[in-house]
Design an enzyme around this catalytic site. Structure first.
Site, mmCIF file in Angstrom:
data_model
loop_
_atom_site.group_PDB
_atom_site.id
_atom_site.type_symbol
_atom_site.label_atom_id
_atom_site.label_comp_id
_atom_site.label_asym_id
_atom_site.label_seq_id
_atom_site.Cartn_x
_atom_site.Cartn_y
_atom_site.Cartn_z
ATOM 1 N N LYS A 129 0.809 -1.222 0.000
ATOM 2 C CA LYS A 129 0.000 0.000 0.000
ATOM 3 C C LYS A 129 0.843 1.273 0.000
ATOM 4 C CE LYS A 129 -4.107 -2.057 0.367
ATOM 5 N NZ LYS A 129 -5.112 -1.950 -0.710
ATOM 6 N N GLU A 151 -9.645 6.034 2.831
ATOM 7 C CA GLU A 151 -10.513 5.049 3.453
ATOM 8 C C GLU A 151 -9.647 3.841 3.801
ATOM 9 O OE1 GLU A 151 -10.030 5.208 0.208
ATOM 10 O OE2 GLU A 151 -9.388 3.120 -0.008
ATOM 11 N N SER A 185 1.921 -9.737 -0.499
ATOM 12 C CA SER A 185 1.550 -8.314 -0.463
ATOM 13 C C SER A 185 1.823 -7.633 0.871
ATOM 14 C CB SER A 185 0.072 -8.153 -0.831
ATOM 15 O OG SER A 185 -0.734 -8.924 0.039
HETATM 16 C C1 LIG Z 1 -1.396 -7.019 2.932
HETATM 17 C C2 LIG Z 1 -2.537 -6.684 2.044
HETATM 18 N N1 LIG Z 1 -2.685 -7.381 0.917
HETATM 19 C C3 LIG Z 1 -3.712 -7.122 0.073
HETATM 20 C C4 LIG Z 1 -4.655 -6.159 0.363
HETATM 21 C C5 LIG Z 1 -5.795 -5.979 -0.591
HETATM 22 O O1 LIG Z 1 -5.690 -4.851 -1.375
HETATM 23 P P1 LIG Z 1 -5.504 -4.983 -2.925
HETATM 24 O O2 LIG Z 1 -6.489 -5.969 -3.400
HETATM 25 O O3 LIG Z 1 -5.801 -3.617 -3.424
HETATM 26 O O4 LIG Z 1 -4.129 -5.399 -3.208
HETATM 27 C C6 LIG Z 1 -4.530 -5.386 1.533
HETATM 28 C C7 LIG Z 1 -5.500 -4.323 1.861
HETATM 29 O O5 LIG Z 1 -5.566 -3.799 2.946
HETATM 30 C C8 LIG Z 1 -3.434 -5.670 2.389
HETATM 31 O O6 LIG Z 1 -3.275 -4.962 3.520
#
Ligand SMILES: Cc1ncc(COP(=O)(O)O)c(C=O)c1O
Lengths: 266, 425
Positions: B96, B118, B389
């Site tokens: 993020k 948000e 992620s």
């Molecule tokens: C570690 C992590 N992975 C994935 C996501 C999902 O977001 P996105 O689908 O936009 O990658 C989030 C959202 O808070 C997150 O904190």
């Protein structure tokens, strides 16, 4: 354009004309369908209709991002009571049997897509709806919806805001067949403190240059005084949150409507 | 580090990815979106902006993030090699931050001193609050009351960073309602406020802009994989999808390659208690096309268009829609989307933790689960890259609660068995 006026557009324009002849801006109360309940809604609206030139009925929606807390909570309550798109149109159909006042339905686009645009327009036509107000549909996003509405005899209303550029005002005004809805403030719906005129005059001057339909102003009109401010510059005055607040607080909606209708005199 | 922001063939001039995307918002915002689009295009071509973003990526975020061969996980899966793209290494703990820093820099460029955001899991909120602190901006974060309760630590971090966290109690008190509230704030304060949107959702140009800022993930993989495997594209890439920003960030640099050169791109959706159960956040597998937060996409909504509240074990995937570019990838066969349940994610979280010493975010665990399956399918010649992620720090309290519940349930089941045995005897 005037050659292809739909039945709904003709009825809406006639209502504005009548008000004008009487030295008034058209008074357009708004109420969320199924509020405070599906059973009580018709009586509330009958009271409003005793004073209204046109009526706006909102389809309750789970995520009304153009609305402030008042309309949003009314929507939540109406949905919890089982009122949604089809039920709203059934309520409108009942109203239509008792009243001849033009009725426009305010809806976010997702309910239209979910039911299917063609089917949605058919249901509206069946219910005797005259027009649609589409708060989250800038006219250049979906050209099919306006065409389908016209095909079913319905007028469409899009919105302009104080932030609209001259080019946008022209584009939106061109797309409206019912009336043009000018939002008085940068913000969401809701009764607020102070003048309801906000940034209206400059925007309105621009809108009037382009619009071939009446121009109504809404957002923030809450009483006779604010209605009167708006009535001096606009063809129509929309009042929503103030009525929902009145219903919620058990005030006499008829008295408020009568006083705001009086405020619409010029 | 000099940075270039990519240009992709999608969306079209109207912000559409096929039939998806667009700008379904109140007219008040349209001029602001035009202004944002123009400012973004100018920034993208401005070396000063790119140098500053490149410097922050390197010195503040810690980029490039490592590409790590998970040998023990690979051995366990018994098939293709599994690499992890370690976005969990990023400062603040997830991908993020890439997007937040970029958008906050853009806000400064546009002369806006107030940013809003948000957040669901709190990761985007923390990243926004961090970027705001770094650049001296006022920051308001909207967060559902339910998520405030679930993510107390992140709420505290945001407040410590100087952000105001506004509790949202409308609707279902979760991410979708926090997003509604942020949009309402933007409608009201649009002239002096910049909305830092957290995923590849929302009205155009957000999905495209957030993708471009996150594409650094996939661009790095290309270079890193070339070094270790002698080729820039793996056989498959797996990433979890809530709104879809981490997934688009790793997919996009490959998605527009000709079909023969393109790896399999697989997004894992949160299937919660199972797509059949109705308690899930799998917009593609269990939703249908609709409009939410300004864009047309796959959406959990009922047959009259009311939004259906999603459910996922991971707050970051608990969103009823999925970004328009993903919807287009799905319809055109560029990417596949598969459901992964809460239980499977929890299992994968424990697996990765035990085998590699890496506690992933519950979101990322959804991708890990599918990667292990896929490794078996692809066989030893294959190479898979999983987008990790984020890290699991924010989730450990929740995981502890869930595992204890599971254990209690086991004990309960054993009690019941014993009673039955006694009664039978
Ligand atoms: C570690 C992590 N992975 C994935 C996501 C999902 O977001 P996105 O689908 O936009 O990658 C989030 C959202 O808070 C997150 O904190």
């Amino acid at each position: 354009m005037t050659a292809t006026l739909t039945r709904g557009a003709e009825r809406i324009h006639a209502a504005f004309d009548r008000a004008k002849e009487e030295g008034r801006a058209a008074f357009m109360p708004f109420m969320t369908a199924g509020y405070p309940s599906a059973e009580e809604f018709p009586a509330v609206v009958d009271t409003l209709l005793a004073h209204a030139d046109l009526l706006e009925v909102g389809i309750p929606y789970s995520d009304p991002l153009g609305d402030g807390p008042t309309v949003q909570r009314a929507s939540e309550q109406a949905l919890a009571g089982g009122t949604s798109t089809r039920r709203t149109l059934a309520l409108v159909k009942d109203l239509r049997e008792r009243h001849d006042t033009p009725i426009v339905v305010m809806t976010y686009v997702n309910p239209i897509y979910a039911v299917g645009p063609r089917e949605f327009m058919r249901l509206c036509k069946d219910a005797g709806v005259d027009g649609l107000i589409l708060p989250d549909l800038p006219p250049d996003q979906d050209l099919e919806i306006a065409d389908l509405a016209a095909e079913h005899g319905l007028a469409v209303t899009f919105l302009i805001a104080p932030t609209s550029t001259p080019g946008r005002v022209r584009l939106v005004a061109d797309a409206c067949t019912g009336f043009l809805y000018a939002v008085s403030v940068t913000g969401v719906t809701g009764a607020r403190e102070g003048s309801a005129l906000g940034e209206v005059p400059a925007m309105l001057a621009l809108a009037r240059e382009h619009a071939r339909v009446p121009v109504a102003v809404g957002f923030g009109v809450k009483d006779a005084a604010t209605a009167h401010q708006v009535a001096r510059v606009a063809d129509g005055v929309v009042v929503g949150s103030a009525f929902i607040n009145a219903v919620r607080e058990g005030q006499d909606v008829g008295t408020l409507a009568a006083s705001i209708a009086e405020g619409c005199r010029r | 580090m000099s940075l270039t922001l990519p240009s992709y063939p999608q969306p079209d001039g109207r912000g559409r990815y096929g039939r998806f995307g667009g700008r379904y918002v109140p007219e008040t915002l349209i001029p602001a979106l035009d202004e944002l689009e123009a400012a973004y295009q100018a920034a993208k071509a401005d070396p000063a902006f790119l140098n500053e973003l490149g410097r922050l990526f390197k010195e503040f975020v810690g980029r490039p993030s490592p590409l790590y061969l998970a040998q023990r996980l690979t051995d366990h899966a018994g098939g293709a090699k599994i690499y992890l793209k370690r976005e969990d290494f990023n400062y603040t703990g997830a991908h993020k931050i890439n997007n937040c820093l970029a958008q906050a820099l853009l806000a400064v460029r546009m002369g806006k001193r107030r940013v809003i955001a948000e957040t669901g899991a709190g990761q985007h909120g923390v990243a926004s609050a961090t970027a705001a602190a770094l650049l001296g901006l006022d920051c308001v974060v909207y967060m559902g009351a339910e998520d405030i309760r679930r993510q107390a630590l992140n709420v505290f971090r945001m407040r410590l960073l100087g952000a105001e966290v506004r509790e949202v109690t409308s609707g279902t008190s979760t991410l979708k309602d926090a997003t509604n509230e942020a949009i309402r704030d933007w409608v009201t304060n649009v002239r002096d406020t910049f909305y830092i949107l957290g995923s590849v959702v929302g009205p155009h140009p957000y999905p495209a802009m957030v993708r471009d800022f996150q594409a650094v993930i996939g661009e790095e993989v290309k270079v890193q994989l070339q070094v270790v495997e002698g080729r820039s594209a793996p056989d498959a890439i797996v990433a979890c999808v809530g709104g879809g920003s981490n997934a688009i960030g790793i997919f996009a640099p490959y998605a527009y390659l000709p079909e023969g050169e393109r790896p399999r791109l697989i997004g894992t959706e949160a299937a919660g208690e199972g797509v059949e159960s109705g308690r899930h956040a799998a917009s593609m597998a269990g939703g249908r096309v609709g409009v939410l937060h300004g864009s047309m996409m796959y959406l959990l909504n009922d047959d009259e268009g009311q939004i259906v509240p999603p459910h996922s074990i991971s707050a970051g995937l608990d969103y009823p829609g999925i970004g328009p570019e993903h919807c287009h990838y799905s319809e055109t066969g560029v990417a596949e989307y598969v459901p992964v349940t809460d239980a499977q994610a929890l299992e994968a979280l424990q697996l990765l933790t035990r085998l590699e010493g890496i506690i992933p975010a519950l979101e990322s665990a959804h991708a890990v689960y599918h990667a292990v399956r896929l490794a078996q399918e692809l066989g030893p010649e294959g190479v898979i890259v999983v987008n990790l992620s984020g890290r699991g720090d924010k989730d450990v309290a929740e995981v502890m609660r869930l595992l204890e519940m599971e254990r209690d349930q086991d004990l309960l089941d054993k009690d019941v068995e014993r009673v039955i045995e006694e009664v039978v005897a």
